[in-house]
Motif scaffolding. Structure first.
Motif, PDB file in Angstrom:
ATOM      1  N   LEU A  79       0.743  -1.281  -0.101  1.00 55.27           N
ATOM      2  CA  LEU A  79       0.056  -0.092  -0.037  1.00 55.27           C
ATOM      3  C   LEU A  79       0.925   1.305  -0.091  1.00 55.27           C
ATOM      4  CD1 LEU A  79      -2.905  -0.888   2.305  1.00 55.27           C
ATOM      5  CD2 LEU A  79      -2.912  -0.897  -0.090  1.00 55.27           C
ATOM      6  N   ALA A  80       1.897   1.567   0.874  1.00 54.73           N
ATOM      7  CA  ALA A  80       2.687   2.391   0.903  1.00 54.73           C
ATOM      8  C   ALA A  80       3.571   2.552  -0.470  1.00 54.73           C
ATOM      9  CB  ALA A  80       3.852   2.511   1.742  1.00 54.73           C
ATOM     10  N   ALA A  81       4.134   1.567  -1.071  1.00 56.22           N
ATOM     11  CA  ALA A  81       4.506   1.585  -2.533  1.00 56.22           C
ATOM     12  C   ALA A  81       3.672   2.151  -3.546  1.00 56.22           C
ATOM     13  CB  ALA A  81       4.984   0.045  -2.943  1.00 56.22           C
ATOM     14  N   ALA A  82       2.392   1.821  -3.364  1.00 58.01           N
ATOM     15  CA  ALA A  82       1.302   2.218  -4.294  1.00 58.01           C
ATOM     16  C   ALA A  82       1.080   3.681  -4.008  1.00 58.01           C
ATOM     17  CB  ALA A  82       0.010   1.625  -4.113  1.00 58.01           C
ATOM     18  N   VAL A  83       0.966   4.279  -2.820  1.00 57.37           N
ATOM     19  CA  VAL A  83       1.034   5.705  -2.564  1.00 57.37           C
ATOM     20  C   VAL A  83       2.195   6.487  -3.219  1.00 57.37           C
ATOM     21  CG1 VAL A  83       0.943   7.374  -0.958  1.00 57.37           C
ATOM     22  CG2 VAL A  83      -0.495   5.280  -0.644  1.00 57.37           C
ATOM     23  N   TYR A  84       3.319   5.946  -2.969  1.00 50.90           N
ATOM     24  CA  TYR A  84       4.361   6.594  -3.476  1.00 50.90           C
ATOM     25  C   TYR A  84       4.536   6.699  -4.943  1.00 50.90           C
ATOM     26  CZ  TYR A  84       6.771   7.542   1.124  1.00 50.90           C
ATOM     27  OH  TYR A  84       7.124   8.263   2.369  1.00 50.90           O
ATOM     28  N   GLY A  85       3.983   5.744  -5.563  1.00 56.86           N
ATOM     29  CA  GLY A  85       3.828   5.375  -7.083  1.00 56.86           C
ATOM     30  C   GLY A  85       3.090   6.594  -7.691  1.00 56.86           C
ATOM     31  N   VAL A  86       1.728   6.609  -7.010  1.00 56.08           N
ATOM     32  CA  VAL A  86       0.810   7.658  -7.299  1.00 56.08           C
ATOM     33  C   VAL A  86       1.414   8.908  -7.377  1.00 56.08           C
ATOM     34  CG1 VAL A  86      -1.224   8.788  -6.694  1.00 56.08           C
ATOM     35  CG2 VAL A  86      -1.299   6.445  -6.685  1.00 56.08           C
ATOM     36  N   LEU A  87       2.176   9.446  -6.026  1.00 56.05           N
ATOM     37  CA  LEU A  87       2.801  10.775  -6.025  1.00 56.05           C
ATOM     38  C   LEU A  87       3.833  11.044  -6.940  1.00 56.05           C
ATOM     39  CD1 LEU A  87       2.835  10.772  -2.130  1.00 56.05           C
ATOM     40  CD2 LEU A  87       0.942  11.985  -3.819  1.00 56.05           C
ATOM     41  N   GLU A  88       4.545   9.829  -7.273  1.00 58.85           N
ATOM     42  CA  GLU A  88       5.724   9.910  -8.249  1.00 58.85           C
ATOM     43  C   GLU A  88       5.413  10.357  -9.715  1.00 58.85           C
ATOM     44  OE1 GLU A  88       9.454   9.798  -9.935  1.00 58.85           O
ATOM     45  OE2 GLU A  88       8.960  10.129  -8.125  1.00 58.85           O
ATOM     46  N   GLN A  89       4.241   9.533 -10.209  1.00 63.74           N
ATOM     47  CA  GLN A  89       3.413   9.919 -11.357  1.00 63.74           C
ATOM     48  C   GLN A  89       3.075  11.392 -11.476  1.00 63.74           C
ATOM     49  OE1 GLN A  89       1.523   6.829 -13.274  1.00 63.74           O
ATOM     50  NE2 GLN A  89       1.779   5.722 -11.436  1.00 63.74           N
ATOM     51  N   TRP A  90       2.327  11.658 -10.321  1.00 59.97           N
ATOM     52  CA  TRP A  90       1.685  13.005 -10.346  1.00 59.97           C
ATOM     53  C   TRP A  90       2.642  14.146 -10.041  1.00 59.97           C
ATOM     54  CZ3 TRP A  90       1.559  16.556  -6.010  1.00 59.97           C
ATOM     55  CH2 TRP A  90       0.567  17.746  -6.052  1.00 59.97           C
ATOM     56  N   GLN A  91       3.920  13.991  -9.612  1.00 56.10           N
ATOM     57  CA  GLN A  91       4.673  14.719  -9.778  1.00 56.10           C
ATOM     58  C   GLN A  91       5.305  15.000 -10.896  1.00 56.10           C
ATOM     59  OE1 GLN A  91       7.773  14.672  -6.290  1.00 56.10           O
ATOM     60  NE2 GLN A  91       6.073  13.012  -5.104  1.00 56.10           N
ATOM     61  N   THR A  92       5.707  13.843 -11.694  1.00 56.10           N
ATOM     62  CA  THR A  92       6.402  13.904 -13.073  1.00 56.10           C
ATOM     63  C   THR A  92       5.679  14.379 -14.025  1.00 56.10           C
ATOM     64  OG1 THR A  92       6.194  11.798 -12.981  1.00 56.10           O
ATOM     65  CG2 THR A  92       8.283  12.537 -12.252  1.00 56.10           C
ATOM     66  N   ALA A  93       4.189  13.930 -14.183  1.00 57.70           N
ATOM     67  CA  ALA A  93       3.454  14.442 -15.242  1.00 57.70           C
ATOM     68  C   ALA A  93       2.048  14.423 -14.640  1.00 57.70           C
ATOM     69  CB  ALA A  93       3.337  13.043 -16.185  1.00 57.70           C
ATOM     70  N   PRO A  94       1.801  15.635 -14.076  1.00 53.13           N
ATOM     71  CA  PRO A  94       0.216  15.870 -13.499  1.00 53.13           C
ATOM     72  C   PRO A  94      -0.642  16.104 -14.639  1.00 53.13           C
ATOM     73  CG  PRO A  94       1.981  17.615 -13.241  1.00 53.13           C
ATOM     74  CD  PRO A  94       2.881  16.698 -13.689  1.00 53.13           C
ATOM     75  N   SER A  95      -0.340  16.633 -15.727  1.00 54.89           N
ATOM     76  CA  SER A  95      -1.383  16.724 -16.614  1.00 54.89           C
ATOM     77  C   SER A  95      -1.921  15.469 -17.365  1.00 54.89           C
ATOM     78  CB  SER A  95      -0.818  17.760 -17.750  1.00 54.89           C
ATOM     79  OG  SER A  95       0.152  17.048 -18.392  1.00 54.89           O
ATOM     80  N   GLU A  96      -0.842  14.462 -17.024  1.00 54.39           N
ATOM     81  CA  GLU A  96      -1.195  13.216 -17.792  1.00 54.39           C
ATOM     82  C   GLU A  96      -2.022  12.293 -16.857  1.00 54.39           C
ATOM     83  OE1 GLU A  96       2.150  10.975 -19.217  1.00 54.39           O
ATOM     84  OE2 GLU A  96       2.962  12.988 -20.352  1.00 54.39           O
ATOM     85  N   VAL A  97      -2.005  12.533 -15.664  1.00 57.75           N
ATOM     86  CA  VAL A  97      -2.734  11.610 -14.538  1.00 57.75           C
ATOM     87  C   VAL A  97      -3.706  12.255 -13.718  1.00 57.75           C
ATOM     88  CG1 VAL A  97      -0.460  10.153 -14.540  1.00 57.75           C
ATOM     89  CG2 VAL A  97      -0.844  11.868 -12.925  1.00 57.75           C
ATOM     90  N   GLU A  98      -3.875  13.426 -13.743  1.00 57.69           N
ATOM     91  CA  GLU A  98      -4.492  14.285 -13.043  1.00 57.69           C
ATOM     92  C   GLU A  98      -5.996  13.707 -13.006  1.00 57.69           C
ATOM     93  OE1 GLU A  98      -6.068  18.970 -12.199  1.00 57.69           O
ATOM     94  OE2 GLU A  98      -5.070  18.281 -14.227  1.00 57.69           O
ATOM     95  N   ALA A  99      -6.749  13.081 -14.190  1.00 57.32           N
ATOM     96  CA  ALA A  99      -7.907  12.495 -14.177  1.00 57.32           C
ATOM     97  C   ALA A  99      -7.871  11.385 -13.276  1.00 57.32           C
ATOM     98  CB  ALA A  99      -8.117  12.070 -15.602  1.00 57.32           C
ATOM     99  N   HIS A 100      -6.945  10.730 -12.746  1.00 53.35           N
ATOM    100  CA  HIS A 100      -7.092   9.498 -11.964  1.00 53.35           C
ATOM    101  C   HIS A 100      -6.684   9.783 -10.738  1.00 53.35           C
ATOM    102  CE1 HIS A 100      -7.034   7.544 -15.681  1.00 53.35           C
ATOM    103  NE2 HIS A 100      -5.741   7.853 -15.876  1.00 53.35           N
ATOM    104  N   CYS A 101      -6.543  11.118 -10.452  1.00 52.68           N
ATOM    105  CA  CYS A 101      -6.036  11.485  -8.888  1.00 52.68           C
ATOM    106  C   CYS A 101      -7.179  12.070  -8.108  1.00 52.68           C
ATOM    107  CB  CYS A 101      -4.883  12.521  -9.213  1.00 52.68           C
ATOM    108  SG  CYS A 101      -3.343  12.049  -9.792  1.00 52.68           S
ATOM    109  N   SER A 102      -8.136  11.347  -8.031  1.00 52.14           N
ATOM    110  CA  SER A 102      -8.998  11.631  -6.712  1.00 52.14           C
ATOM    111  C   SER A 102      -8.604  10.692  -5.769  1.00 52.14           C
ATOM    112  CB  SER A 102     -10.347  10.936  -7.266  1.00 52.14           C
ATOM    113  OG  SER A 102     -11.339  10.935  -6.210  1.00 52.14           O
TER     114      SER A 102
END
Length: 219
Positions: free
Chosen positions: A161-184
């Protein structure tokens, strides 16, 4: 007339340094730029901090303390520990989505400074990860006790679960416009917990089984 120390200066420097380190990284950050952001001379920085390393540690400490104050493990209420785990994960993600500069500092720690000059930097990174895993593990254990979660071994599940959370944040930091739709944060937390939820909340208004819960489905 005597000049008195500015009681708000240290706080302004922390805020200014957060923005500068997040924007430029550790190596690219300049004390002159931090001082300018805070509206003081470079001497004002040295009045409170010995140098850039000392200031960076102070910034990391400030945000770690603020994160932990805001992200207390929620009380177990209706829905049991399973619902509390969802709320905690959603709150953790919401905090980072709402504080992008502070979130980027974790990336600086994990990448630019991973093998750098002091053991304190590496320990800060490990400490943050240990703190998150421990909070998740506590909720997973409690969920096994109250029957709202089915987790044979909480430690590796907390790691995942921690790895998944950090993975979400990593993608959100590096490509926010590409993943914003998934970031609820609410939906992400629901999906992360659904695999382990038993549906036994003891609450007549508990949510139905998620589409992501694959238990008891034909193979």
């Amino acid at each position: 007339m005597p000049r008195f120390a500015d009681p708000e200066l240290r706080s302004r420097l922390i805020t200014s340094a957060t923005a500068e380190f997040a924007a430029a990284g550790y190596n690219g950050a300049r004390l002159d730029a931090i001082a300018e952001r805070a509206g003081v001379t470079k001497g004002g920085v040295y009045f409170h901090f010995a140098g850039k390393e000392d200031l960076f540690f102070a910034v990391i400490d400030h945000w770690r303390d603020r994160r932990r104050r805001q992200l207390q493990v929620p009380a177990i209420g209706p829905g049991g520990a399973g619902a509390a785990l969802r709320r905690f994960l959603a709150s953790y993600l919401a905090f980072h989505f709402g504080e992008p500069d502070a979130t980027h500092l974790l990336r600086v720690l994990a990448t630019e400074l991973r093998g750098r000059f002091t053991t304190q930097l590496r320990e800060d990174d490990r400490q943050e990860q240990r703190w998150l895993r421990a909070r998740l593990r506590d909720l997973l254990v409690e969920g096994g006790r109250d029957g709202t979660l089915f987790v044979p071994d909480p430690a590796p599940v907390a790691f995942l679960l921690a790895a998944a959370v950090y993975g979400v944040l990593e993608q959100w930091q590096t490509a926010p416009s590409e993943v914003e739709a998934h970031c609820s944060e609410e939906e992400l937390a629901r999906m992360l917990v659904a695999r382990y939820a038993t549906g036994s909340s003891g609450d007549e208004h508990s949510e139905p089984r998620s589409e992501y819960d694959f238990r008891d489905r034909p193979v």
